[in-house]
Design a protein around this motif. Structure first.
Motif, short mmCIF file in Angstrom:
data_model
loop_
_atom_site.label_atom_id
_atom_site.label_comp_id
_atom_site.label_asym_id
_atom_site.label_seq_id
_atom_site.Cartn_x
_atom_site.Cartn_y
_atom_site.Cartn_z
N VAL A 61 0.78 -1.17 0.17
CA VAL A 61 0.04 -0.13 -0.03
C VAL A 61 0.95 1.25 -0.04
CG1 VAL A 61 -1.68 1.27 1.41
CG2 VAL A 61 -1.94 -1.13 1.11
N ASP A 62 0.47 2.27 -0.71
CA ASP A 62 1.05 3.38 -0.76
C ASP A 62 -0.10 4.76 -1.20
OD1 ASP A 62 2.26 6.08 -1.05
OD2 ASP A 62 4.25 5.18 -2.04
N THR A 63 -0.62 5.00 -0.28
CA THR A 63 -1.82 5.93 -0.54
C THR A 63 -1.51 7.14 -1.33
OG1 THR A 63 -1.62 7.21 1.61
CG2 THR A 63 -3.05 5.23 1.78
N SER A 64 -0.17 7.59 -1.63
CA SER A 64 0.11 8.82 -2.39
C SER A 64 0.10 8.28 -3.80
CB SER A 64 1.46 9.36 -1.95
OG SER A 64 2.55 8.22 -2.35
N LEU A 65 0.02 7.19 -4.22
CA LEU A 65 -0.10 6.76 -5.46
C LEU A 65 -1.51 6.69 -5.91
CD1 LEU A 65 2.27 3.51 -5.51
CD2 LEU A 65 2.87 5.98 -6.25
N GLN A 66 -1.68 6.92 -7.48
CA GLN A 66 -3.01 6.70 -8.07
C GLN A 66 -3.81 5.48 -7.75
OE1 GLN A 66 -4.12 9.41 -10.04
NE2 GLN A 66 -2.18 10.30 -9.11
N PRO A 67 -5.08 5.69 -7.77
CA PRO A 67 -6.18 4.53 -7.78
C PRO A 67 -5.53 3.38 -8.65
CG PRO A 67 -7.37 6.63 -7.73
CD PRO A 67 -5.96 6.95 -8.02
N GLY A 68 -5.63 2.14 -8.29
CA GLY A 68 -5.18 0.97 -8.92
C GLY A 68 -3.84 0.70 -8.49
N GLU A 69 -2.96 1.66 -8.34
CA GLU A 69 -1.63 1.37 -7.95
C GLU A 69 -1.34 1.67 -6.26
OE1 GLU A 69 1.36 0.27 -9.73
OE2 GLU A 69 -0.34 -0.04 -11.19
N ASP A 70 -2.37 2.25 -5.68
CA ASP A 70 -2.28 2.70 -4.25
C ASP A 70 -2.39 1.43 -3.38
OD1 ASP A 70 -5.01 2.13 -5.05
OD2 ASP A 70 -5.50 4.10 -3.66
N ALA A 71 -2.98 0.54 -3.76
CA ALA A 71 -3.37 -0.83 -2.81
C ALA A 71 -3.34 -2.01 -3.87
CB ALA A 71 -4.56 -0.66 -2.18
N LEU A 72 -2.34 -2.82 -3.94
CA LEU A 72 -2.10 -4.05 -4.58
C LEU A 72 -2.70 -5.15 -3.82
CD1 LEU A 72 1.40 -3.23 -5.60
CD2 LEU A 72 -0.80 -2.63 -6.99
N GLU A 73 -3.14 -6.32 -4.83
CA GLU A 73 -3.65 -7.53 -4.26
C GLU A 73 -2.34 -8.14 -3.60
OE1 GLU A 73 -6.70 -8.99 -4.76
OE2 GLU A 73 -7.21 -6.86 -5.52
N PRO A 74 -2.78 -9.00 -2.44
CA PRO A 74 -1.72 -10.07 -1.77
C PRO A 74 -1.36 -10.80 -2.88
CG PRO A 74 -3.90 -9.87 -0.61
CD PRO A 74 -4.08 -9.07 -1.96
N GLY A 75 -0.28 -10.92 -2.69
CA GLY A 75 0.92 -11.65 -3.60
C GLY A 75 1.33 -11.21 -5.04
N ALA A 76 0.80 -10.09 -5.31
CA ALA A 76 1.25 -9.05 -6.44
C ALA A 76 1.79 -7.84 -5.86
CB ALA A 76 -0.15 -8.83 -7.14
N GLU A 77 2.21 -7.84 -4.89
CA GLU A 77 3.09 -6.64 -4.25
C GLU A 77 4.39 -6.17 -4.99
OE1 GLU A 77 2.67 -9.48 -2.38
OE2 GLU A 77 1.34 -9.14 -0.65
N ALA A 78 4.69 -5.10 -5.49
CA ALA A 78 5.72 -4.59 -6.19
C ALA A 78 6.91 -4.53 -5.48
CB ALA A 78 5.24 -3.04 -6.80
N PRO A 79 7.92 -5.06 -6.12
CA PRO A 79 9.37 -5.11 -5.54
C PRO A 79 9.81 -3.47 -5.46
CG PRO A 79 9.50 -6.23 -7.65
CD PRO A 79 8.11 -5.84 -7.23
N LEU A 80 10.63 -3.23 -4.47
CA LEU A 80 11.02 -1.98 -4.35
C LEU A 80 12.37 -2.06 -5.06
CD1 LEU A 80 10.68 -1.07 -0.64
CD2 LEU A 80 9.31 -1.07 -2.48
N SER A 81 12.62 -0.67 -5.66
CA SER A 81 14.27 -0.42 -6.22
C SER A 81 15.18 -0.39 -5.28
CB SER A 81 14.00 1.03 -7.48
OG SER A 81 13.67 1.87 -6.46
N SER A 82 14.99 -0.03 -3.99
CA SER A 82 15.90 0.17 -3.18
C SER A 82 15.41 -0.56 -1.91
CB SER A 82 16.36 1.60 -2.80
OG SER A 82 17.06 1.82 -1.60
#
Length: 96
Positions: free
Chosen positions: A58-79
């Motif tokens: 979850v990152d509430t500063s992102l646009q809808p659709g990217e702000d909360a991801l499905e369990p198991g589909a979390e985005a890896p961080l660049s750092s």
């Protein structure tokens, strides 16, 4: 935590707070960061065990659709060292 690990700011002007929930035998580690400041803040991330990586759930500063991801589909961080939380936002990371 504050923006630095193990260094919360309890002052009257503090606008950030973070915490880590340690994993159990069946759960993953969770890192929560809350930024109530009107500017983005970079949070230092806890180190993980070898083979584990922080992923954005979850990152509430992102646009809808990217702000909360499905369990198991979390985005890896660049750092793995830090995460920039947008203004007035909440971030939830999971370790996998």
């Amino acid at each position: 935590h504050g923006t630095k690990l193990g260094k919360p700011d309890w002052g009257p002007d503090a606008r950030v707070l973070a915490m880590q929930i340690l994993p159990t035998a069946t759960d993953e580690a969770i890192y929560l960061a809350a930024n109530a400041h009107w500017e983005a803040r970079s949070f230092e991330l806890p180190r993980l065990a070898p083979g584990k990586r922080w992923r954005r759930f979850v990152d509430t500063s992102l646009q809808p659709g990217e702000d909360a991801l499905e369990p198991g589909a979390e985005a890896p961080l660049s750092s793995e060292r830090s995460y920039a939380a947008g203004p007035r936002s909440v971030v939830v990371l999971v370790a996998r």
